[in-house]
Design a protein around this motif. Sequence first.
Motif, PDB file in Angstrom:
ATOM      1  N   GLN A 324       0.835  -1.202   0.000  1.00 16.32           N
ATOM      2  CA  GLN A 324       0.000   0.000   0.000  1.00 16.32           C
ATOM      3  C   GLN A 324       0.870   1.253   0.000  1.00 16.32           C
ATOM      4  OE1 GLN A 324      -2.520  -0.434   3.433  1.00 16.32           O
ATOM      5  NE2 GLN A 324      -3.578  -2.233   2.622  1.00 16.32           N
ATOM      6  N   THR A 365     -10.172   2.312  -2.482  1.00 17.45           N
ATOM      7  CA  THR A 365      -9.121   3.236  -2.085  1.00 17.45           C
ATOM      8  C   THR A 365      -8.525   3.833  -3.350  1.00 17.45           C
ATOM      9  OG1 THR A 365      -8.580   1.918  -0.127  1.00 17.45           O
ATOM     10  CG2 THR A 365      -6.913   3.473  -0.911  1.00 17.45           C
ATOM     11  N   ARG A 507     -12.768  -5.155  -4.273  1.00 14.03           N
ATOM     12  CA  ARG A 507     -12.316  -4.386  -3.102  1.00 14.03           C
ATOM     13  C   ARG A 507     -11.246  -5.140  -2.329  1.00 14.03           C
ATOM     14  NH1 ARG A 507     -17.716  -3.266  -1.872  1.00 14.03           N
ATOM     15  NH2 ARG A 507     -17.564  -4.597  -0.034  1.00 14.03           N
ATOM     16  N   ASN A 511      -7.559  -3.468  -1.740  1.00 10.82           N
ATOM     17  CA  ASN A 511      -7.063  -3.237  -0.384  1.00 10.82           C
ATOM     18  C   ASN A 511      -5.760  -3.993  -0.117  1.00 10.82           C
ATOM     19  OD1 ASN A 511      -9.199  -1.537   0.224  1.00 10.82           O
ATOM     20  ND2 ASN A 511     -10.457  -3.165   1.098  1.00 10.82           N
TER      21      ASN A 511
END
Length: 554
Positions: A324, A365, A507, A511
């Motif tokens: 991330q 995101t 999703r 993530n």
Amino acid sequence: MRTKRALLFLAVFMAGVLALAACSSSPNSPNSGGGKAGNGSTLVVATPDTGWTWAFDNGFGGLEPSMNVVGATLVRNPYQATGKNGILAQNVSAYEPYLAKSWTVSKDGKAITFHLSNAVSEQGNPLTSDDVIWSWQRRFNTPTSISPSIQAPQITSTTQFHKVDDKTFTVTLAQPGYLSTFFGLIANVTAYIYDAKYLKAHATPSDPYAVKFSTTHPNYGFGPYRVTNYQPGVSATLTANSNFVLGAPKIKTIIYKIVPDEGTRVNLLQSGAADVALDLAPSDLANLQNGSGTAILSAPNPNSYMEMPLLTNKAPFNNALVRQAMEYAIPYDQIIKNVFHGLAFRKSPGFLRSDAPGYDGSGFTDFTYDPAKAKALLAKAGVSAPVSYTLTVSAAEPDMQEAAVQIQTYAKAAGFNITIKQVPASAFGQGRTAHSFQAFLLLDYSITLTPSYELNVYTAKNPDGSPAGNNLAAWVDPSFYAAKAKADALANPYTAAAGQLWNAAERIFINQAPIAFIAQIQPTTAFRTNVKGITWRSDQWIDWSQASLGATES
């Protein structure tokens, strides 16, 4: 039974219409009728690709010449005129006969019966059901083949194919929800039909499906061209196949010249020594767009993505927080501006195309360049900055090399120390499927534009649960597969309810951040304006059987 003798319409969205930038028509004597590169029936293509394998059974490489030689399939997406200088676009919401002359689908949507045409292979052998079934057996029993993982869960075993007679066979699917993606798959590169009689004659105990043999003997299909001169690493000459089931192509000869230097490919195109130049840098494409006698393609929703897989099978990206953080360390806007010169735009975070019916893009995101967030995530992961790793790029892709420099520069402020490594195209393809890199950059695409396929193509796993060759980040997540299976069970993949289920699976992927989707990229190919009937398919390759050569425009 519902007979589908012409087109099988499925609830799939329309392909984007391609546009070609061109000037007013005027004759140009040196380039008229094929230019210096040809005489009206010869096309010259300058390509950097040296790793030609001719089929997915033996890895990646040379897939455009492959689809023009080996690449005849049971059905295909029909081509439609766009009204833009003779450009043809695929209609991915429909299927028409190719090697299969007709088919029927059972009322429950699980069984498809195909009736074969009178097609003849490049070796002169008539098409039979045995060719079809043996082709899938080769794909599923060859260790180097990536087709099994790509075709799952629609096709997981060759036992789903059943011969009725020499010209008739059936395919049985586990559930009706697989029907749309099944047809998308058999219309594309993972489902070429091979001349089994010819290949069996050249099989050996160590090469039972003649895979090694066929890497240097590519005339084993039913496609529009056959190879009449092949010098691996140098060139290939394709000649129109007089046996082609859909009729002889207008362009009689295609010469692929391997030209590793990108600047040389541009010069060959500008001088008329080549009709087509592949894999050009965006800066050169921008110049060629307004050049004399040259043009590029422009797609409103191009099926080509710049991606950065972060390999989860080794440090530092075996930690989701570090992945991330890296997504926040990528300078997305700078890459689009400085590398692609306006020939790209920001991609949504996930796989699925946002113009599909029922699409649900909520709850994602949206990664942006944010060094502070990146450093905070590294701290949360308990990792000390700077985090060092190697970013691999192909020597055949100048735009990826430029993008790597942008990422290397901007990621320093986000806590990453990146070493860039260039490798030959063949080594890049091998490392991609072997999951041997820490991270890499590539341009790629989804050959089949259905939600099930798009979610599977980069996340597939082998029967033993290990990541498949095209699982770019070697990422395996049981919760993702479970969420995707719920959507796969629906007969219609394009309802709002289906969109919510696809969203739930997507999703999880976003993530976990195994792959950064950086941008959607315009095609990297340029043409002389005398090339007409250009196609751009969902698998990204040009079908030269549709093309012709005319007078150069300026």
